[in-house]
Design a protein around this motif. Structure first.
Motif, mmCIF file in Angstrom:
data_model
loop_
_atom_site.group_PDB
_atom_site.id
_atom_site.type_symbol
_atom_site.label_atom_id
_atom_site.label_comp_id
_atom_site.label_asym_id
_atom_site.label_seq_id
_atom_site.Cartn_x
_atom_site.Cartn_y
_atom_site.Cartn_z
ATOM 1 N N LEU A 67 -11.622 0.383 3.062
ATOM 2 C CA LEU A 67 -12.110 -0.823 3.730
ATOM 3 C C LEU A 67 -12.095 -0.693 5.251
ATOM 4 N N LEU A 68 -11.083 0.037 5.767
ATOM 5 C CA LEU A 68 -10.922 0.071 7.230
ATOM 6 C C LEU A 68 -11.473 1.334 7.892
ATOM 7 N N ALA A 69 -11.761 2.367 7.077
ATOM 8 C CA ALA A 69 -12.103 3.687 7.655
ATOM 9 C C ALA A 69 -13.199 3.613 8.704
ATOM 10 N N VAL A 80 0.809 -1.229 0.000
ATOM 11 C CA VAL A 80 0.000 0.000 0.000
ATOM 12 C C VAL A 80 0.840 1.275 0.000
ATOM 13 N N PHE A 81 2.078 1.181 0.494
ATOM 14 C CA PHE A 81 2.886 2.413 0.499
ATOM 15 C C PHE A 81 3.636 2.630 -0.811
ATOM 16 N N THR A 82 3.487 1.681 -1.762
ATOM 17 C CA THR A 82 4.082 1.917 -3.082
ATOM 18 C C THR A 82 3.005 2.101 -4.150
ATOM 19 N N ASN A 109 5.465 10.188 1.835
ATOM 20 C CA ASN A 109 4.674 10.737 0.727
ATOM 21 C C ASN A 109 3.207 10.291 0.759
ATOM 22 N N ALA A 110 2.938 9.231 1.546
ATOM 23 C CA ALA A 110 1.564 8.712 1.601
ATOM 24 C C ALA A 110 0.665 9.593 2.459
ATOM 25 N N GLN A 111 1.245 10.607 3.105
ATOM 26 C CA GLN A 111 0.450 11.448 4.008
ATOM 27 C C GLN A 111 0.404 12.891 3.503
ATOM 28 N N LYS A 117 -4.009 1.146 -4.155
ATOM 29 C CA LYS A 117 -4.166 0.068 -3.164
ATOM 30 C C LYS A 117 -4.327 0.670 -1.760
ATOM 31 N N ARG A 118 -3.585 1.767 -1.535
ATOM 32 C CA ARG A 118 -3.680 2.411 -0.216
ATOM 33 C C ARG A 118 -5.080 2.984 -0.007
ATOM 34 N N GLN A 119 -5.591 3.622 -1.075
ATOM 35 C CA GLN A 119 -6.958 4.174 -0.965
ATOM 36 C C GLN A 119 -7.967 3.064 -0.712
ATOM 37 N N LEU A 120 -7.734 1.928 -1.380
ATOM 38 C CA LEU A 120 -8.638 0.786 -1.175
ATOM 39 C C LEU A 120 -8.587 0.337 0.292
ATOM 40 N N LEU A 121 -7.382 0.163 0.824
ATOM 41 C CA LEU A 121 -7.246 -0.269 2.229
ATOM 42 C C LEU A 121 -7.894 0.761 3.168
ATOM 43 N N ASN A 122 -7.646 2.045 2.897
ATOM 44 C CA ASN A 122 -8.242 3.100 3.741
ATOM 45 C C ASN A 122 -9.767 3.004 3.710
HETATM 46 C C1 LIG Z 1 -0.431 -0.843 6.100
HETATM 47 C C2 LIG Z 1 -0.264 -1.385 7.507
HETATM 48 C C3 LIG Z 1 -0.745 -2.825 7.602
HETATM 49 C C4 LIG Z 1 1.260 -1.343 7.834
HETATM 50 O O1 LIG Z 1 1.444 -1.761 9.164
HETATM 51 P P1 LIG Z 1 2.757 -1.368 9.988
HETATM 52 O O2 LIG Z 1 2.714 -2.202 11.242
HETATM 53 O O3 LIG Z 1 3.951 -1.508 9.100
HETATM 54 O O4 LIG Z 1 2.651 0.178 10.340
HETATM 55 P P2 LIG Z 1 1.760 0.881 11.476
HETATM 56 O O5 LIG Z 1 0.348 0.419 11.404
HETATM 57 O O6 LIG Z 1 2.446 0.767 12.790
HETATM 58 O O7 LIG Z 1 1.735 2.400 10.979
HETATM 59 C C5 LIG Z 1 2.888 3.204 11.142
HETATM 60 C C6 LIG Z 1 2.575 4.582 10.631
HETATM 61 O O8 LIG Z 1 2.310 4.540 9.233
HETATM 62 C C7 LIG Z 1 1.417 5.573 8.901
HETATM 63 N N1 LIG Z 1 0.241 5.007 8.207
HETATM 64 C C8 LIG Z 1 -0.447 3.877 8.511
HETATM 65 N N2 LIG Z 1 -1.448 3.675 7.647
HETATM 66 C C9 LIG Z 1 -1.400 4.702 6.783
HETATM 67 C C10 LIG Z 1 -2.171 5.059 5.639
HETATM 68 N N3 LIG Z 1 -3.203 4.297 5.237
HETATM 69 N N4 LIG Z 1 -1.847 6.187 4.966
HETATM 70 C C11 LIG Z 1 -0.810 6.955 5.363
HETATM 71 N N5 LIG Z 1 -0.029 6.671 6.427
HETATM 72 C C12 LIG Z 1 -0.324 5.561 7.122
HETATM 73 C C13 LIG Z 1 0.989 6.240 10.228
HETATM 74 O O9 LIG Z 1 1.782 7.386 10.446
HETATM 75 C C14 LIG Z 1 1.341 5.201 11.246
HETATM 76 O O10 LIG Z 1 1.613 5.775 12.515
HETATM 77 C C15 LIG Z 1 -1.011 -0.504 8.563
HETATM 78 O O11 LIG Z 1 -0.395 0.737 8.676
HETATM 79 C C16 LIG Z 1 -2.484 -0.316 8.219
HETATM 80 O O12 LIG Z 1 -3.289 -1.196 8.411
HETATM 81 N N6 LIG Z 1 -2.825 0.897 7.746
HETATM 82 C C17 LIG Z 1 -4.192 1.237 7.414
HETATM 83 C C18 LIG Z 1 -4.932 1.717 8.637
HETATM 84 C C19 LIG Z 1 -4.648 3.153 8.938
HETATM 85 O O13 LIG Z 1 -5.100 4.028 8.240
HETATM 86 N N7 LIG Z 1 -3.861 3.402 10.019
HETATM 87 C C20 LIG Z 1 -3.587 4.734 10.511
HETATM 88 C C21 LIG Z 1 -4.428 5.045 11.723
HETATM 89 S S1 LIG Z 1 -5.291 6.559 11.554
#
Ligand SMILES: CC(C)(COP(=O)(O)OP(=O)(O)OC[C@H]1O[C@@H](n2cnc3c(N)ncnc32)[C@H](O)[C@@H]1O)[C@@H](O)C(=O)NCCC(=O)NCCS
Ligand SMILES: Nc1ncnc2c1ncn2[C@@H]1O[C@H](COP(=O)(O)OP(=O)(O)OP(=O)(O)O)[C@@H](O)[C@H]1O
Length: 232
Positions: A86-88, A73-75, A159-161, A79-84
Motif C-alpha cells: 500500500l505504501l511502496a 505488521v511485525f507479527t 526477522n521482518a528484514q 499484513k506486513r506485505q500488505l502494508l508495504n
Molecule cells: C509499521 C510502522 C507504522 C511502525 O512505526 P514505528 O514508528 O514503530 O517504527 P518506524 O517507522 O520508526 O520504523 C523503525 C524501523 O523499523 C523498520 N521497518 C519499518 N517498516 C518496516 C517494514 N515494512 N519491514 C521491515 N522493517 C521495517 C525499519 O528499520 C525502520 O527504521 C512503520 O514502520 C511503517 O509505516 N512501516 C511501513 C513503511 C516502511 O516500509 N518504512 C520503512 C522505510 S523504507
C-alpha cells in the motif's frame, strides 16, 4: 550528482551514521521520515491503510497509532506485505521528490538513508552502497534498549528484514558498528574520503546508474532517428 546508499538492519546505527554525514555538511534523505509523512492523517497513504486495516488502528485524533500498527505488521508477514504494497509507491515517489529538490538546490552528493534499500530494490539508484553492520547480539540489545521493548518484539522486527549478513554481502562498503561511538567516528572518518571521491568515467559507465544513462541515451537516440527517417 552522486547518490550514496546508506542501509543496514534495524537499530544497527544508520541514523547515527547519517547524523555524522549531516554534521559533515552532507544532505541526507531519510526514508523513515518520508514513510512517516506518507502515513499522516488525510494523505493518500493514510486513506489506503485505514481502508485496509480498519479504524481500529487510529488514535482519537485520527492519526495512525504507529505502535499498534507495528504490533500487527511485525507479527504477521502477510499484513506486513500488505502494508508495504500500500505504501511502496508513496514512499518511492516521496524519496525521489526529496532527491529532486536537493538536486535542484545544486547538491552534488546526496545520502539516501533507507532501511529497506535492498528489499525495495532501491539499491540500483545508489553508488556506493554502505551497510552499517553489527553482530546479532548487539543488534538485539541496542534495539531493546532504544525502543524499550521485549526480546520477542525486537526479534520480530529484526526477522521482518533481509538477513543482515546478506545485506553485508551486497555492500560496497561495510561499517562495523560493534564498537563504541568513538570507534564508529573513527570508522566513519576512514570511509569518508572513499565514498565522496568523484567516480572515474570507467567506474561511472560500469555502474548501474551509468548503464541506465546509456540505455536511455541509446533509446532516445533510436527514437530520434526513427522520427527523422519518418519525416524524410
Ligand atoms: C509499521 C510502522 C507504522 C511502525 O512505526 P514505528 O514508528 O514503530 O517504527 P518506524 O517507522 O520508526 O520504523 C523503525 C524501523 O523499523 C523498520 N521497518 C519499518 N517498516 C518496516 C517494514 N515494512 N519491514 C521491515 N522493517 C521495517 C525499519 O528499520 C525502520 O527504521 C512503520 O514502520 C511503517 O509505516 N512501516 C511501513 C513503511 C516502511 O516500509 N518504512 C520503512 C522505510 S523504507
Ligand atoms: N557504536 C555505538 N555504541 C553504542 N550505541 C550505539 C552505537 N551506535 C548506535 N548506537 C545506539 O543504538 C541504537 C540504534 O541506533 P540507530 O537509531 O542509529 O539505528 P538505526 O539503524 O537508524 O535504526 P532504525 O532502523 O530503527 O532506524 C540507538 O539507541 C543508538 O544511540
Amino acid at each position: 550528482m552522486r547518490v550514496i546508499g546508506l542501509t543496514g538492519g534495524i537499530a544497527t546505527g544508520k541514523s547515527t551514521v547519517s547524523n555524522l554525514f549531516k554534521a559533515n555538511g552532507f544532505p541526507v534523505v531519510d526514508a523513515d521520515v518520508v514513510a512517516r509523512d506518507v502515513l499522516k492523517k488525510g494523505t493518500g497513504g493514510w486513506r489506503k491503510v485505514v481502508a485496509a486495516f480498519g479504524e481500529d488502528i487510529l488514535l482519537e485524533n485520527g492519526e495512525v497509532d504507529r505502535p499498534k500498527l507495528g504490533q500487527i505488521v511485525f507479527t504477521d508477514p502477510s499484513k506486513r506485505q500488505l502494508l508495504n504494497r500500500l505504501l511502496a509507491s508513496y514512499i518511492s515517489y516521496g524519496i525521489l521528490w526529496e532527491v529532486f529538490k536537493l538536486w535542484i538546490k545544486g547538491c552534488n552528493i546526496i545520502i539516501l538513508d533507507v532501511p529497506l534499500l535492498f528489499e525495495a530494490k532501491m539499491d540500483r539508484w545508489t553508488n556506493p552502497i554502505i551497510v552499517v553492520w553489527v553482530d546479532p547480539e548487539t543488534q538485539l540489545k541496542r534495539l531493546m534498549e532504544r525502543d524499550r521493548t521485549s526480546a520477542q518484539d525486537a526479534q520480530n522486527r529484526i526477522n521482518a528484514q533481509m538477513p543482515l549478513d546478506e545485506k553485508r554481502s551486497k555492500a560496497d562498503i561495510v561499517i562495523d558498528n560493534n564498537g563504541s561511538l568513538e570507534d564508529l567516528n573513527e570508522n566513519f572518518r576512514k570511509i569518508l574520503d572513499q565514498v565522496t571521491k568523484p567516480l572515474t568515467w570507467t567506474e561511472f559507465w560500469l555502474s548501474r546508474q551509468g548503464a541506465i544513462v546509456a540505455i536511455v541515451s541509446i533509446f532516445s537516440g533510436v527514437l530520434g532517428c526513427k522520427k527523422l527517417v519518418a519525416r524524410l
